[in-house]
Design a protein around this motif. Structure first.
Motif, PDB file in Angstrom:
ATOM      1  N   ALA A 120       4.193  -1.876   2.433  1.00 36.01           N
ATOM      2  CA  ALA A 120       4.331  -3.191   3.056  1.00 36.01           C
ATOM      3  C   ALA A 120       3.028  -3.977   3.067  1.00 36.01           C
ATOM      4  CB  ALA A 120       4.848  -3.037   4.483  1.00 36.01           C
ATOM      5  N   ASP A 121       1.889  -3.305   2.917  1.00 34.27           N
ATOM      6  CA  ASP A 121       0.582  -3.970   2.962  1.00 34.27           C
ATOM      7  C   ASP A 121       0.088  -4.428   1.591  1.00 34.27           C
ATOM      8  OD1 ASP A 121       0.214  -3.427   5.790  1.00 34.27           O
ATOM      9  OD2 ASP A 121      -0.065  -1.333   5.198  1.00 34.27           O
ATOM     10  N   LEU A 122       0.804  -4.060   0.536  1.00 35.47           N
ATOM     11  CA  LEU A 122       0.385  -4.426  -0.813  1.00 35.47           C
ATOM     12  C   LEU A 122       0.552  -5.919  -1.072  1.00 35.47           C
ATOM     13  CD1 LEU A 122       2.077  -1.450  -2.691  1.00 35.47           C
ATOM     14  CD2 LEU A 122      -0.402  -1.793  -2.443  1.00 35.47           C
ATOM     15  N   SER A 123      -0.094  -6.388  -2.115  1.00 39.78           N
ATOM     16  CA  SER A 123       0.117  -7.775  -2.537  1.00 39.78           C
ATOM     17  C   SER A 123       1.573  -7.951  -2.925  1.00 39.78           C
ATOM     18  CB  SER A 123      -0.778  -8.092  -3.740  1.00 39.78           C
ATOM     19  OG  SER A 123      -0.313  -7.371  -4.883  1.00 39.78           O
ATOM     20  N   PRO A 124       2.098  -9.181  -2.909  1.00 40.13           N
ATOM     21  CA  PRO A 124       3.512  -9.381  -3.250  1.00 40.13           C
ATOM     22  C   PRO A 124       3.906  -8.776  -4.595  1.00 40.13           C
ATOM     23  CG  PRO A 124       2.627 -11.364  -2.256  1.00 40.13           C
ATOM     24  CD  PRO A 124       1.468 -10.433  -2.442  1.00 40.13           C
ATOM     25  N   ALA A 125       3.056  -8.922  -5.611  1.00 34.66           N
ATOM     26  CA  ALA A 125       3.404  -8.385  -6.930  1.00 34.66           C
ATOM     27  C   ALA A 125       3.423  -6.862  -6.911  1.00 34.66           C
ATOM     28  CB  ALA A 125       2.411  -8.885  -7.975  1.00 34.66           C
ATOM     29  N   ASP A 126       2.405  -6.256  -6.284  1.00 36.39           N
ATOM     30  CA  ASP A 126       2.355  -4.792  -6.228  1.00 36.39           C
ATOM     31  C   ASP A 126       3.475  -4.237  -5.355  1.00 36.39           C
ATOM     32  OD1 ASP A 126       0.214  -4.679  -7.923  1.00 36.39           O
ATOM     33  OD2 ASP A 126      -1.292  -4.378  -6.353  1.00 36.39           O
ATOM     34  N   ARG A 127       3.769  -4.942  -4.297  1.00 40.28           N
ATOM     35  CA  ARG A 127       4.864  -4.483  -3.428  1.00 40.28           C
ATOM     36  C   ARG A 127       6.188  -4.523  -4.175  1.00 40.28           C
ATOM     37  NH1 ARG A 127       6.395  -6.742   2.668  1.00 40.28           N
ATOM     38  NH2 ARG A 127       8.275  -5.469   2.926  1.00 40.28           N
ATOM     39  N   ALA A 128       6.395  -5.572  -4.947  1.00 37.71           N
ATOM     40  CA  ALA A 128       7.638  -5.664  -5.714  1.00 37.71           C
ATOM     41  C   ALA A 128       7.746  -4.527  -6.715  1.00 37.71           C
ATOM     42  CB  ALA A 128       7.706  -7.015  -6.431  1.00 37.71           C
ATOM     43  N   TRP A 129       6.625  -4.188  -7.371  1.00 36.69           N
ATOM     44  CA  TRP A 129       6.662  -3.074  -8.327  1.00 36.69           C
ATOM     45  C   TRP A 129       6.969  -1.776  -7.603  1.00 36.69           C
ATOM     46  CZ3 TRP A 129       4.922   1.729  -9.232  1.00 36.69           C
ATOM     47  CH2 TRP A 129       5.169   2.254 -10.511  1.00 36.69           C
ATOM     48  N   ALA A 130       6.309  -1.549  -6.464  1.00 41.10           N
ATOM     49  CA  ALA A 130       6.489  -0.297  -5.736  1.00 41.10           C
ATOM     50  C   ALA A 130       7.920  -0.140  -5.241  1.00 41.10           C
ATOM     51  CB  ALA A 130       5.515  -0.245  -4.556  1.00 41.10           C
ATOM     52  N   GLU A 131       8.458  -1.178  -4.657  1.00 40.28           N
ATOM     53  CA  GLU A 131       9.832  -1.082  -4.165  1.00 40.28           C
ATOM     54  C   GLU A 131      10.812  -0.930  -5.315  1.00 40.28           C
ATOM     55  OE1 GLU A 131      10.550  -4.374  -1.587  1.00 40.28           O
ATOM     56  OE2 GLU A 131       9.204  -3.627  -0.017  1.00 40.28           O
TER      57      GLU A 131
END
Length: 449
Positions: free
Chosen positions: A428-439
């Motif tokens: 949840a703390d990642l940047s929007p792009a990294d969060r999207a990749w992780a999820e």
């Protein structure tokens, strides 16, 4: 209920060998029948658990959130996975069950099991079941006998392997593993030795001390973390604490006496105090936010303020016997396989009386032998770099724990950083792009991408 992404944070052991059938990995027909019934809903999951060979349903706790059931379990495990004659012990597990057709997250703290029914971040994102495994030799998961001869990363990985093999009978869908800090390390080690047990792994803030002889990365990190004024403020507070050692130790001893605690393992309150002062440099930056820098005691700080700050960040009870004895297995692992990063002490060297106090040997009884295995961590590191597929590592850029970190090189794996993040970061703390990749990766691995 809140997401639990990290915890960094001993009753019975078998004295005789358990019948071979208790360690079987093939389900008996009643277990299959009960498992089939469990897949229709929550009604019969308790019966399905009772039917699994070697598993004991200790209790069902009435504290789970709606849609979940919370079980405390005991699984009969081999003391030595390579020698059935070595006997067995009961390993504590906890299960948050929602539905047999949902994904399942294998969760580890790397220490004692936690009975608070909080789901890890991957379990929340996937609406998954969650199975927690207490690490062998911690909590109630105690093999009989003196010492820690069977406390190795391979034996613990084999524990997890047997857990997955058994519970796949109830949860045949996708499996992911996760953990933070030492729990994340435990998840990596499990993947190293049993790479196909789970479909993906999410690792938070996990140290990777590949070469215990070279701690230069930790020293460089701690000399550059945060701001220069912040670093100097922590070091100045350390000096003030050591300059006022006599009154600080007296206060520490008074606290221990009031609690009925002692310092036999470490050796003395004076040594325990000094260890806490040395470690606070690491532990402050591990958890601090920029706002916390303003709370560092300055030159005019009172004894109360200095003592309270040290206790808040270094945890003074950790070095007294009641707590320290609970973590002997951790320090044993540090001293035999995991290794430990160095902490800068040049600025307080003239005030130290116990310069080797933070060594693992300090926290392990002298009659317990320790021999360091220098090949263990390089082997893990090579596997992660060359073959670590479907692995996500989430680290905070301001966390000294990951000054030396894992770098996955296999397919569909990434190392992602939270700028300014500490030891408690999550997806949840990642940047929007990294969060999207992780999820997206979590859903892919769970068969939903």
């Amino acid at each position: 209920m809140t997401a639990w992404t990290r915890r960094r944070l001993l009753t019975s052991a078998a004295a005789t060998a358990f019948p071979a059938a208790g360690l079987a990995t093939a389900a008996a027909p009643p277990a299959r029948a009960a498992a089939a019934k469990a897949r229709t809903g929550n009604t019969d999951v308790a019966d399905a658990l009772r039917a699994l060979p070697g598993l004991r349903l200790v209790e069902e706790r009435q504290d789970a959130e709606p849609g979940y059931r919370h079980f405390v379990l005991g699984l009969r495990q081999p003391v030595d996975h390579t020698d059935p004659a070595a006997g067995t012990f009961e390993q504590r597990l906890t299960l948050l069950h929602t539905a047999a057709d949902r994904p399942t997250v294998l969760f580890s703290t790397g220490y004692h099991a936690v009975l608070t029914p909080r789901r890890s971040e991957p379990a929340m994102l996937l609406g998954a079941n969650q199975l927690q495994v207490e690490h062998r030799y911690f909590g109630t998961s105690l093999p009989a006998g003196p010492g820690y001869a069977h406390l190795t990363i391979r034996q613990a990985a084999d524990d997890h392997h047997r857990v997955v093999g058994l519970f796949r009978r109830l949860y045949p869908g996708a499996w992911l593993s996760t953990g933070g800090s030492k729990g994340g390390m435990t998840s990596v080690y499990h993947r190293r030795f049993h790479p196909r047990d789970v479909d993906g792994t999410v690792v938070y803030s996990a140290p990777n001390n590949t070469d215990d002889r070279d701690d230069s990365c930790y020293l460089r990190f701690l000399e550059t973390v945060g701001t220069a004024p912040g670093r100097e403020a922590v070091k100045a507070a350390q000096r003030q604490l050591l300059l006022r050692r006599t009154e600080m130790v007296a206060r520490y001893e008074a606290w221990a006496a009031a609690k009925g605690d002692t310092f036999r393992l470490v050796g003395s309150a004076d040594k325990a105090f000094e260890i806490a002062v040395v470690r606070v440099l690491f532990m402050f930056w591990q958890r601090a936010t920029p706002a916390d820098v303003a709370t560092i005691p300055g030159p005019e700080a009172t004894a109360d303020e200095l003592y309270a700050w040290l206790d808040a960040w270094a945890g003074l009870p950790l070095y007294a016997d009641t707590a320290a004895r609970r973590y002997v297995p951790y320090w044993y692992q540090i001293g035999t396989q995991l290794g430990y990063g160095e902490i800068p002490t040049g600025h307080v060297a003239d005030l130290l009386r116990h310069p080797d106090g933070i060594a693992a040997r300090t926290f392990v009884p002298r009659d317990v032998p320790m021999v360091f295995d220098s090949a263990a961590m390089p082997d893990i590191d090579r596997w992660v770099r060359r073959r670590g597929s479907r692995m996500l590592f989430v680290n905070g850029a301001q966390d000294p724990s990951v000054a030396e970190h894992f770098r996955p090189g296999g397919a569909d794996s990434r190392l992602l950083w939270v700028p300014g993040g500490n030891h408690s970061v999550g997806i949840a703390d990642l940047s929007p792009a990294d969060r999207a990749w992780a999820e997206g990766a979590l859903h892919r691995w769970a068969g939903r991408g």
